[in-house]
Scaffold this motif. Structure first.
Motif, mmCIF file in Angstrom:
data_model
loop_
_atom_site.group_PDB
_atom_site.id
_atom_site.type_symbol
_atom_site.label_atom_id
_atom_site.label_comp_id
_atom_site.label_asym_id
_atom_site.label_seq_id
_atom_site.Cartn_x
_atom_site.Cartn_y
_atom_site.Cartn_z
ATOM 1 N N ALA A 1 -10.414 -1.228 -9.974
ATOM 2 C CA ALA A 1 -10.374 -0.650 -11.330
ATOM 3 C C ALA A 1 -8.967 -0.697 -11.918
ATOM 4 C CB ALA A 1 -10.882 0.785 -11.300
ATOM 5 N N ALA B 1 -0.350 -2.196 -4.407
ATOM 6 C CA ALA B 1 -1.643 -2.839 -4.130
ATOM 7 C C ALA B 1 -2.645 -2.431 -5.203
ATOM 8 C CB ALA B 1 -2.137 -2.422 -2.748
ATOM 9 N N ARG B 2 -3.235 -3.401 -5.858
ATOM 10 C CA ARG B 2 -4.198 -3.081 -6.921
ATOM 11 C C ARG B 2 -5.627 -3.158 -6.410
ATOM 12 N NH1 ARG B 2 -2.178 -2.772 -12.366
ATOM 13 N NH2 ARG B 2 0.006 -3.412 -12.351
ATOM 14 N N TYR B 3 -6.374 -2.115 -6.694
ATOM 15 C CA TYR B 3 -7.785 -2.046 -6.332
ATOM 16 C C TYR B 3 -8.627 -2.403 -7.562
ATOM 17 C CZ TYR B 3 -6.023 0.107 -2.076
ATOM 18 O OH TYR B 3 -5.355 0.330 -0.897
ATOM 19 N N ILE C 1 -9.619 -3.075 -0.873
ATOM 20 C CA ILE C 1 -10.855 -2.298 -0.900
ATOM 21 C C ILE C 1 -10.574 -0.938 -0.279
ATOM 22 C CG2 ILE C 1 -13.265 -2.202 -0.141
ATOM 23 C CD1 ILE C 1 -11.964 -5.516 0.274
ATOM 24 N N GLY C 2 -10.824 0.095 -1.057
ATOM 25 C CA GLY C 2 -10.513 1.441 -0.575
ATOM 26 C C GLY C 2 -11.606 2.032 0.290
ATOM 27 N N GLY C 3 -11.969 1.313 1.331
ATOM 28 C CA GLY C 3 -13.002 1.772 2.251
ATOM 29 C C GLY C 3 -14.372 1.286 1.836
ATOM 30 N N ILE D 1 -11.357 -4.021 4.495
ATOM 31 C CA ILE D 1 -11.726 -2.713 3.937
ATOM 32 C C ILE D 1 -10.941 -1.589 4.595
ATOM 33 C CG2 ILE D 1 -14.026 -3.438 3.212
ATOM 34 C CD1 ILE D 1 -15.163 -2.300 5.773
ATOM 35 N N GLY D 2 -9.810 -1.961 5.196
ATOM 36 C CA GLY D 2 -8.991 -0.976 5.886
ATOM 37 C C GLY D 2 -8.976 -1.237 7.383
ATOM 38 N N MET E 1 -12.809 6.653 0.064
ATOM 39 C CA MET E 1 -11.964 7.297 -0.943
ATOM 40 C C MET E 1 -11.970 6.561 -2.279
ATOM 41 S SD MET E 1 -11.262 9.874 0.769
ATOM 42 C CE MET E 1 -10.451 10.673 -0.589
ATOM 43 N N GLU E 2 -12.117 5.238 -2.246
ATOM 44 C CA GLU E 2 -12.135 4.515 -3.523
ATOM 45 C C GLU E 2 -13.558 4.433 -4.061
ATOM 46 O OE1 GLU E 2 -11.285 0.148 -5.536
ATOM 47 O OE2 GLU E 2 -12.065 0.299 -3.516
ATOM 48 N N PRO E 3 -13.793 4.996 -5.238
ATOM 49 C CA PRO E 3 -15.128 4.871 -5.827
ATOM 50 C C PRO E 3 -15.448 3.403 -6.122
ATOM 51 C CG PRO E 3 -13.869 6.589 -6.937
ATOM 52 C CD PRO E 3 -12.912 5.841 -6.053
ATOM 53 N N LYS F 1 0.818 -1.214 0.000
ATOM 54 C CA LYS F 1 0.000 0.000 0.000
ATOM 55 C C LYS F 1 0.853 1.266 0.000
ATOM 56 C CE LYS F 1 -4.374 -1.849 1.717
ATOM 57 N NZ LYS F 1 -5.308 -2.018 2.864
ATOM 58 N N PHE G 1 -17.437 0.962 4.732
ATOM 59 C CA PHE G 1 -18.270 1.598 5.761
ATOM 60 C C PHE G 1 -19.746 1.238 5.634
ATOM 61 C CE2 PHE G 1 -14.784 4.627 4.568
ATOM 62 C CZ PHE G 1 -13.948 4.308 5.619
#
Lengths: 330, 709, 185
Positions: free
Chosen positions: B36, B32-34, B241-243, B470-471, B193-195, B27, B245
């Motif tokens: 998209a 780290a690949r998310y 996973i960029g968040g 997810i963080g 933060m990550e769409p 990260k 919640f």
């Protein structure tokens, strides 16, 4: 975003000629506002003329001790410049209060003056907006207007100008230099922004195709004791809901010279002439600062949800001038 | 498979020791690949078109001109999209039609997905989507959430909507002090933060989805229902996973991508724009709440009533159970909690960090502070005098209730002793100073999960579980749990997560993830150790065991299981400009065994940061005239920035859950609960004025003023 | 005549030159992510409102989402992938890792790029909105936590990792001061 042509201008004459030749062309400076508006569809230029690398990035002292700031000077360089910080700390503070470190590195002085309002209706092409689409209406008046204008607005538009920098510049009588295909010209900043009236889509008095080349701040000893205070809905990285640029010179407890300009209250940086007139020659105390603010704000025509700005601006004026008076007394 | 609780791990191992995130290096280097970020040959890009009207019908979708644009491959809409099934059984919650895209011409809210434009490049897709003309038959919309909506009704969710006992009016009438106040919280958004993003491709009738979600097998089961497929024919991966919640479940973009990939027979990626996220990915409903408290002179509660109302959409029934904090925190002779909803022409709300408790605790814990003020009792003392021994509604014993210990430790560290209770009397330059406190609770649950564990021939171990990090630090926590269970050092354990191929597992939600998954890992480790003890030789392809916790969870005793916490905040308020700055926060939590103190502290502090943000900044403004959001982006929807967030400390008291194999309760939500109330109570202490409506904006502070100003 | 809407552009990224035929609409962010497989730079809002796409352009932190790629020709672009040198993490990266200055990790590359620039900007004596008095005779501001917070405010973090991020930036700054002193000695 529609497709567009792109040319990097080599010199000012070339840039102006490119724009003159193409009615669909726009200048690209830092792009921080224009590129965003292109993404949202508010702006749809056919061609961009990139002026970012023109040799307009210097800050010079003028013969009379003023400052001449090139149009492509970045906000960061402007705020960090020792002469700016020495001669007009309010200008440095105003710039630093705006946006973020990244955006200040990109944004230019010329572009900062010409940025568009952040009114949410203006930014949303699915909504009416007289500024974006003349005659379509202004939903803010009946709708969301907590951060809209209390001064100088009209029934056609209540948007505010978002710049912090321009507020400080307006307090110190800045003059804007520009170039068109017909040659150079100058406009006092006070005359750069047009009254809202029934033409909110016409924002500046610049001739078509004009490229801002520099902004000059005339020498003003009072500016060395100046301050910018900005209030916003979070502590940083947000537009103002009210701001004040102020400078004060006091002798024997009496105001000799004062400069006051308001931000986030009008379609332009709002020079508070009425308040200044009320203050010169009067005692430098909170009571007179408040009376001066009231003199300026007598013209305020708030909407139901932004009446708090009248109180806010009055309180800000008192707070900032009191700070400056105390500093002068030390 | 295990049917008896496992021995709690000893404190001597990896669990309980600070350990940097196992994926931290990836990260901090950008490796780290998310979702998209996976390049695929032949990838096409989809761009959603959403409704500008808030209610009505789609009259026409003018696809012709757009299909003629450069690079455009397809336009999917209700007139041509593949049909989906919507009558399938769902794992969690009621059906939200928003994800079943392009099935009819009705528009239930502004920002509703009406079409997907697919093109060769993202630039082409965006321009074509923006150029697509859609005409509507507009109908009048209704978005006004007010306390007096006659259509308001309750529903039973995973908990009942209403609980009641005793005679409220009689107890209120007999009370020495009564608080009766309305509180509101605004529409709030997850704004991770990550769409949301998904890339779909089909091969031999099987769907492969690269996604960003909080549960790969959950999304797999939803897609199987919609597309009428065997779940085994769908693979969903979501490694980083960029968040989330609460927002990253099944959404419109995954379904649209899967549809388009099938129609075009090539991979399609759909990424939501930040503005689309504000109408398509759920939100926390605004709430209108009324709290009535009555107490005798000694502070003992005789009456507690908490009524809450939230909006939901017309295509999804979502109840924000904001009345539930009182079901756990305080007993009273008469006790009533009721949550109701009203369907409006708005996007579907959903779970958002501490659903129910976050908005509910703002109202209840503000009201407790008001009661303390009226009674002249210290706010902490008032809470300690009302600390029940059994569940106020259920009557069940608590599986650990260390709230009093949190308050005592918190008061000591925060310097609460000797606090002058009078409001509006501390000034420092232009700032008025104040301190506030609030209690917190959040349910501790666990869901059935499976895991596999492989002993590799090289002496290392591989855990495979469809968990989601997810963080939270779940990947690292599971590594430590597995290491202790196997009695090896963590560097010998590799944990692979985020792949539906690993089998069913609980989602990352409701503070249950790490607890649920750890349970499965513990069970698998026990099984593996038994197998290795019997036959120590490991075959060339490793020795793999599987565990499933479904049965074990069924044997848990009936108890009130919750995390608890005590929140403290100090604020500075400038009544002249309306600025409020939080100067420090402290949270002390009783939240079960803490697996990884380093990441746990981050998560708790993160929750408290949310509470600060909720108290002062967050508010999505829904425009009555148009029904959509005004300023639905990150400049219009403020979350706290660096400059807003002071030194925030989180710590915990010892509180292991003896019935959990590791002792975990869950820490994902507890940090936000009560935090906004602590800030609001501190603002009262600073200014002497109550702020019952969030966020506490400058204009509200200016209008409210201060007692000494 | 319609102007051409694409150009062949050479981008200099992390010391490597890349020649690309680019639609003028392509932002630097999309060029990195979609064309060069440099996905470490994140797209959080695509509107200049979050800071996730922060990269360094000629050493200065810049939002790649508002930077047209065609306009960044011939400039030195450094992304998160170029931060570590010779297999060694940048001190800022190391501090983020050890002090847990991240949770979901999506804002992290932007936070790190921004922090690296913050240290440079501070070393150059730049004031910030947190600086009590910006006049040069008052000297450069000390890099307090409050200064770090203000300077980092263009990088949003929704997980709420701010507290650890500030700690990490402060540690990297202290290390930088140490090594500067060592070099001077």
């Amino acid at each position: 975003m529609r497709e567009f042509g792109y040319r990097r201008a080599d010199d000012v004459t070339g840039a102006v000629a490119l724009l003159d030749a193409d009615p669909g062309a726009r200048y690209l400076g830092g792009g921080t506002n224009l590129v965003d508006l292109m993404k949202t569809g508010v702006e749809r230029p056919a061609r961009l003329v990139d002026i970012r690398r023109l040799p307009l990035d210097g800050i010079e002292l003028t013969d009379d001790g003023g400052l001449r700031i090139g149009a492509t000077v970045t906000n960061s360089d402007l705020a960090a410049h020792p002469e700016v910080r020495r001669r007009c700390p309010a200008l440095s503070q105003a710039v630093l209060a705006g946006a973020s470190g990244q955006l200040r590195n990109m944004a230019t002085v010329g572009g900062n003056l010409l940025q568009r309002t952040r009114c949410g209706y203006f930014a949303d092409v699915t909504k009416p907006c007289n500024k974006r689409e003349p005659g379509s209406g202004c939903p803010a008046i009946e709708g969301e207007h907590r951060n809209h204008a209390i001064l100088g607005a009209s029934e056609h538009c209540v948007a505010v100008h978002p710049s912090d920098m321009a507020v400080a510049l307006s307090a110190f009588d800045a003059v804007v230099s520009y170039q068109t295909a017909d040659g150079p010209g100058e406009l006092p900043l006070a005359d750069l922004y047009l009254p809202v009236s029934d033409t909110p889509h016409r924002e500046t008095a610049l001739p078509r195709g004009a490229l801002i080349t520099a902004v000059t701040l005339p020498a003003a000893p009072v500016a060395a004791r100046s301050r910018y205070r900005k209030v916003r809905e979070r502590a940083s990285y947000a537009f103002a809901i009210g701001s004040v640029a102020a400078a004060l010179e006091v002798h024997d407890g009496v105001v000799r010279d004062v400069r006051l300009a308001f931000g986030a209250v009008a379609s332009r940086p709002w020079r508070a002439h009425a308040a200044e007139r009320a203050l010169v020659g009067s005692p430098a105390d909170a009571e007179h600062f408040a009376a001066a603010a009231d003199a300026e704000l007598a013209a305020a025509r708030p909407l139901p949800d932004n009446a708090y700005k009248v109180t806010l601006m009055r309180n800000l004026v008192v707070a900032v001038l009191t700070d400056l008076a105390q500093e002068a007394a030390r | 498979m295990t049917t008896t609780p496992l021995r709690p791990a000893t404190a001597a191992g990896a669990v309980g020791t600070a350990h940097p995130r196992v994926e931290g290096l990836e990260k901090v280097t950008g490796a780290a690949r998310y979702a998209a970020e996976f390049p695929l040959p032949g990838l096409a890009h989809g761009w959603l078109v959403v409704s500008r009207v808030a209610r009505g019908r789609i009259r026409s979708v003018e696809t012709g001109p757009v299909l003629a644009m450069p690079g455009v491959l397809a336009v999917l809409h209700h007139g041509n999209a593949p049909r989906l099934r919507t009558d399938y059984e769902r794992q969690f919650g009621a059906h939200d039609q928003t994800a079943a895209v392009f099935q009819h011409d009705r528009v239930p809210h502004a920002g509703w997905p009406v079409a997907l434009v697919v093109a060769e490049t993202p630039e082409q897709a965006r321009e074509a989507a923006e150029s697509l003309t859609v005409t509507y038959e507009e109908e009048p919309h209704d978005i006004a959430l007010t306390a007096d909506r006659p259509e308001a009704r309750t529903v039973d969710d995973y908990l009942p909507g209403v609980t009641e006992k005793g005679d409220l009016e009689a107890e209120l009438a007999a009370s020495a002090a009564v608080v009766d106040a309305e509180y509101t919280t605004p529409e709030e958004h997850h704004a991770m933060m990550e769409p949301h993003a998904a890339t779909a491709r089909w091969e031999d009738g099987r769907l492969d989805l690269l996604d960003s979600n909080q549960g790969t097998t959950w999304v797999q089961s939803e897609l199987a229902g919609l597309f009428a497929l065997d779940p085994a024919d769908i693979r969903v991966r979501s490694e980083h996973i960029g968040g989330g919640f609460g927002s990253k479940g099944l959404r419109a973009h995954q379904v649209a991508a899967a549809m388009a990939a099938r129609v075009l027979d090539r991979p399609v990626r759909v990424v939501l724009t930040r503005r689309q996220m504000f109408s398509l990915t759920g939100h926390r409903s605004p709430t209108v709440q009324r709290v009535r408290l009555g107490a005798d002179a000694g502070g003992r509660l005789r009456a507690l009533e908490h009524r809450t109302l939230n909006h939901t959409s017309t295509v999804h029934e979502f109840l924000e159970l904001a009345s539930i904090p009182g079901r756990v925190l305080y007993d009273a002779d008469a006790h009533r909690t009721a949550s109701e909803l009203v369907p409006l022409d708005v996007p579907s709300p959903t779970w958002m960090r501490a659903p129910g408790e976050a908005p509910g605790s703002f109202a209840l814990e503000s009201a407790l502070d008001e009661l303390a003020e009226k009674l002249g009792i210290d706010p902490i003392e008032l809470r300690l005098r009302n600390d029940p021994e059994r569940g106020p509604v259920s009557g069940l014993p608590f599986a650990g209730r260390n709230l009093a210990a949190c308050f005592r430790e918190g008061a000591r560290r925060f310097g609460w002793a000797g606090r002058d209770p009078r409001p509006g009397v501390r000034r420092e330059g232009r700032w008025l100073l104040g301190t506030g406190t609030a209690a917190a609770s959040f349910g501790a649950g666990a869901g059935p999960s499976t895991a596999s564990l492989t002993a590799e021939p090289d002496g290392t171990f591989t855990v495979r579980i469809a968990a989601a990090d997810i963080g939270t630090g779940a990947r690292t926590a599971l590594t430590l749990v597995a290491a202790d269970a196997l009695e090896v050092t963590p560097d010998r354990v590799r944990v692979r997560i985020g792949d539906s191929a690993f089998g069913p597992a609980m989602i990352a939600g409701g503070s249950t993830g790490t607890r649920s998954w750890s349970w499965a890992v513990m069970a698998a480790a026990r099984e593996l150790r038994e197998r290795l003890a019997a036959a120590p030789d490991i075959p060339a392809d490793g020795l793999t065991v599987r565990a499933d916790t479904t049965e074990a969870l069924g044997t848990l005793s009936q108890k009130e299981r919750h995390s608890f916490g005590a929140q403290f905040a100090e604020v500075a308020v400038d009544p002249a400009t309306g600025e409020v700055r939080v100067r420090r926060m402290l949270g002390i939590f009783a939240a079960g065994r803490i697996v990884n103190p380093l990441t746990a502290r981050s998560q708790l502090v993160g929750g408290m940061t949310w509470g600060l943000s909720m108290a002062l900044h967050e508010e999505a403004v829904r425009d009555p005239a148009f029904g959509g959001l005004y300023g639905g982006d990150l400049a219009g929807y403020h979350i706290a920035s660096h400059a807003d967030v002071p030194a925030i400390e989180a710590d915990w008291v010892d509180d292991p859950d003896p019935e959990d194999p590791v002792g975990i309760k869950g820490i994902g939500e507890i940090g936000i609960v009560g935090a906004a109330a602590a800030v609001a109570n501190a603002v009262w202490h600073a200014t002497g004025v109550r702020h019952r409506h969030l966020p506490i904006r400058p204009d509200r502070v200016i209008a409210a003023g201060a007692v000494d100003a | 005549m319609h102007p051409s809407t694409s150009s062949t552009v050479t981008l200099n990224i992390n010391g490597e030159k890349h020649q690309l035929s680019l639609d003028h609409r392509t932002t630097l962010l999309d060029a990195l992510r979609e064309r060069l497989d440099l996905t470490g730079t994140k797209k959080g809002c695509d509107q200049g409102q979050c800071g996730a796409c922060t990269v360094l352009v000629d050493g200065r932190r810049t939002l790649a989402c508002l930077q047209l790629a065609v306009a960044a020709e011939d400039q030195e672009i450094t992304t998160i992938e170029g931060m570590a040198r010779g297999g060694e993490l940048h001190p800022v990266q190391q501090a983020f890792l050890e002090l847990d200055g991240l949770q979901c990790g999506y804002c992290t590359p932007g936070q790190i790029c921004s922090a690296v620039a913050v240290l440079e900007e501070h070393a150059a004596g730049w004031p910030s909105a947190a600086t009590e008095d910006v006049r040069p005779e008052h000297g450069p501001p000390e890099l307090t936590d409050e200064e770090i917070r203000e300077r980092m405010s263009g990088n949003l973090c929704r997980c709420g990792a701010y507290v650890s991020i500030v700690r990490a930036v402060a540690r990297a700054a202290a290390q930088q001061d140490e090594s500067a002193k060592e070099e001077a000695a």
